[in-house]
Motif scaffolding. Sequence first.
Motif, PDB file in Angstrom:
ATOM      1  N   TRP A   1       4.241   3.527   7.921  1.00  0.00           N
ATOM      2  CA  TRP A   1       3.026   4.044   8.551  1.00  0.00           C
ATOM      3  C   TRP A   1       3.357   5.212   9.461  1.00  0.00           C
ATOM      4  CZ3 TRP A   1       1.491   3.625  13.815  1.00  0.00           C
ATOM      5  CH2 TRP A   1       0.176   4.023  14.060  1.00  0.00           C
ATOM      6  N   ILE A   2       4.428   5.059  10.269  1.00  0.00           N
ATOM      7  CA  ILE A   2       4.847   6.145  11.150  1.00  0.00           C
ATOM      8  C   ILE A   2       5.302   7.341  10.326  1.00  0.00           C
ATOM      9  CG2 ILE A   2       6.575   6.836  12.871  1.00  0.00           C
ATOM     10  CD1 ILE A   2       6.502   3.924  13.880  1.00  0.00           C
ATOM     11  N   TRP A   3       6.079   7.096   9.270  1.00  0.00           N
ATOM     12  CA  TRP A   3       6.580   8.177   8.423  1.00  0.00           C
ATOM     13  C   TRP A   3       5.432   8.964   7.792  1.00  0.00           C
ATOM     14  CZ3 TRP A   3      11.180  10.311   8.225  1.00  0.00           C
ATOM     15  CH2 TRP A   3      11.482  11.141   7.154  1.00  0.00           C
ATOM     16  N   ARG A   4       4.404   8.274   7.351  1.00  0.00           N
ATOM     17  CA  ARG A   4       3.259   8.960   6.746  1.00  0.00           C
ATOM     18  C   ARG A   4       2.471   9.767   7.769  1.00  0.00           C
ATOM     19  NH1 ARG A   4       3.078   4.065   3.969  1.00  0.00           N
ATOM     20  NH2 ARG A   4       1.538   3.238   5.411  1.00  0.00           N
ATOM     21  N   LEU A   5       2.478   9.369   9.031  1.00  0.00           N
ATOM     22  CA  LEU A   5       1.752  10.097  10.073  1.00  0.00           C
ATOM     23  C   LEU A   5       2.465  11.367  10.529  1.00  0.00           C
ATOM     24  CD1 LEU A   5       0.374   7.312  12.424  1.00  0.00           C
ATOM     25  CD2 LEU A   5      -0.903   8.791  10.892  1.00  0.00           C
ATOM     26  N   LEU A   6       3.782  11.450  10.327  1.00  0.00           N
ATOM     27  CA  LEU A   6       4.514  12.628  10.759  1.00  0.00           C
ATOM     28  C   LEU A   6       4.140  13.822   9.891  1.00  0.00           C
ATOM     29  CD1 LEU A   6       8.064  11.127  11.374  1.00  0.00           C
ATOM     30  CD2 LEU A   6       6.341  11.717  13.062  1.00  0.00           C
ATOM     31  N   PRO A   7       3.922  14.976  10.516  1.00  0.00           N
ATOM     32  CA  PRO A   7       3.517  16.151   9.741  1.00  0.00           C
ATOM     33  C   PRO A   7       4.708  16.833   9.071  1.00  0.00           C
ATOM     34  CG  PRO A   7       3.649  16.715  12.046  1.00  0.00           C
ATOM     35  CD  PRO A   7       3.909  15.235  11.946  1.00  0.00           C
ATOM     36  N   GLY A   8       4.436  17.610   8.040  1.00  0.00           N
ATOM     37  CA  GLY A   8       5.442  18.460   7.427  1.00  0.00           C
ATOM     38  C   GLY A   8       6.167  17.821   6.263  1.00  0.00           C
ATOM     39  N   GLY A   9       7.202  18.516   5.817  1.00  0.00           N
ATOM     40  CA  GLY A   9       8.018  18.052   4.699  1.00  0.00           C
ATOM     41  C   GLY A   9       9.121  17.123   5.170  1.00  0.00           C
ATOM     42  N   LEU A  10      10.073  16.886   4.289  1.00  0.00           N
ATOM     43  CA  LEU A  10      11.144  15.931   4.579  1.00  0.00           C
ATOM     44  C   LEU A  10      11.981  16.362   5.781  1.00  0.00           C
ATOM     45  CD1 LEU A  10      12.719  13.404   3.792  1.00  0.00           C
ATOM     46  CD2 LEU A  10      14.111  14.847   2.299  1.00  0.00           C
ATOM     47  N   ALA A  11      12.406  17.633   5.809  1.00  0.00           N
ATOM     48  CA  ALA A  11      13.253  18.105   6.911  1.00  0.00           C
ATOM     49  C   ALA A  11      12.506  18.014   8.242  1.00  0.00           C
ATOM     50  CB  ALA A  11      13.693  19.545   6.650  1.00  0.00           C
ATOM     51  N   SER A  12      11.249  18.373   8.242  1.00  0.00           N
ATOM     52  CA  SER A  12      10.448  18.305   9.454  1.00  0.00           C
ATOM     53  C   SER A  12      10.286  16.859   9.920  1.00  0.00           C
ATOM     54  CB  SER A  12       9.080  18.931   9.198  1.00  0.00           C
ATOM     55  OG  SER A  12       8.224  18.716  10.279  1.00  0.00           O
ATOM     56  N   LYS A  13      10.026  15.964   8.986  1.00  0.00           N
ATOM     57  CA  LYS A  13       9.858  14.554   9.343  1.00  0.00           C
ATOM     58  C   LYS A  13      11.142  13.965   9.908  1.00  0.00           C
ATOM     59  CE  LYS A  13       6.082  13.400   6.267  1.00  0.00           C
ATOM     60  NZ  LYS A  13       5.541  12.437   5.335  1.00  0.00           N
ATOM     61  N   VAL A  14      12.270  14.309   9.310  1.00  0.00           N
ATOM     62  CA  VAL A  14      13.555  13.798   9.804  1.00  0.00           C
ATOM     63  C   VAL A  14      13.815  14.324  11.215  1.00  0.00           C
ATOM     64  CG1 VAL A  14      16.052  13.905   9.465  1.00  0.00           C
ATOM     65  CG2 VAL A  14      14.553  13.457   7.521  1.00  0.00           C
ATOM     66  N   PHE A  15      13.573  15.613  11.429  1.00  0.00           N
ATOM     67  CA  PHE A  15      13.781  16.201  12.757  1.00  0.00           C
ATOM     68  C   PHE A  15      12.887  15.538  13.794  1.00  0.00           C
ATOM     69  CE2 PHE A  15      12.613  19.351  15.989  1.00  0.00           C
ATOM     70  CZ  PHE A  15      13.862  19.562  16.550  1.00  0.00           C
ATOM     71  N   ILE A  16      11.617  15.383  13.491  1.00  0.00           N
ATOM     72  CA  ILE A  16      10.679  14.766  14.436  1.00  0.00           C
ATOM     73  C   ILE A  16      11.064  13.313  14.701  1.00  0.00           C
ATOM     74  CG2 ILE A  16       8.281  14.053  14.768  1.00  0.00           C
ATOM     75  CD1 ILE A  16       7.482  16.580  13.202  1.00  0.00           C
ATOM     76  N   ALA A  17      11.486  12.582  13.662  1.00  0.00           N
ATOM     77  CA  ALA A  17      11.889  11.189  13.851  1.00  0.00           C
ATOM     78  C   ALA A  17      13.115  11.084  14.748  1.00  0.00           C
ATOM     79  CB  ALA A  17      12.160  10.544  12.492  1.00  0.00           C
ATOM     80  N   VAL A  18      14.079  11.990  14.581  1.00  0.00           N
ATOM     81  CA  VAL A  18      15.277  11.978  15.425  1.00  0.00           C
ATOM     82  C   VAL A  18      14.911  12.310  16.870  1.00  0.00           C
ATOM     83  CG1 VAL A  18      17.466  13.172  15.863  1.00  0.00           C
ATOM     84  CG2 VAL A  18      16.883  12.431  13.553  1.00  0.00           C
ATOM     85  N   VAL A  19      14.040  13.284  17.069  1.00  0.00           N
ATOM     86  CA  VAL A  19      13.611  13.642  18.424  1.00  0.00           C
ATOM     87  C   VAL A  19      12.860  12.475  19.077  1.00  0.00           C
ATOM     88  CG1 VAL A  19      12.061  15.137  19.734  1.00  0.00           C
ATOM     89  CG2 VAL A  19      13.589  16.122  18.031  1.00  0.00           C
ATOM     90  N   LEU A  20      11.987  11.832  18.333  1.00  0.00           N
ATOM     91  CA  LEU A  20      11.249  10.688  18.886  1.00  0.00           C
ATOM     92  C   LEU A  20      12.173   9.529  19.228  1.00  0.00           C
ATOM     93  CD1 LEU A  20       8.033  10.654  16.684  1.00  0.00           C
ATOM     94  CD2 LEU A  20       8.228  11.295  19.084  1.00  0.00           C
TER      95      LEU A  20
END
Length: 51
Positions: free
Chosen positions: A4-23
Amino acid sequence: MYGWIWRLLPGGLASKVFIAVVLAGLAAAVLWYVVFPWLEPRVPLDHTTVG
């Protein structure tokens, strides 16, 4: 829940990975600098007695 969290993150794979690491880093920093210092005097984890 993680899906659910992964689907809510915007952007492509690289953007999602970056945002997840920052969070995750932000959550760790809040725990390290705010929650654990507040909790440490209330939980006697390192107060040992030998008797």
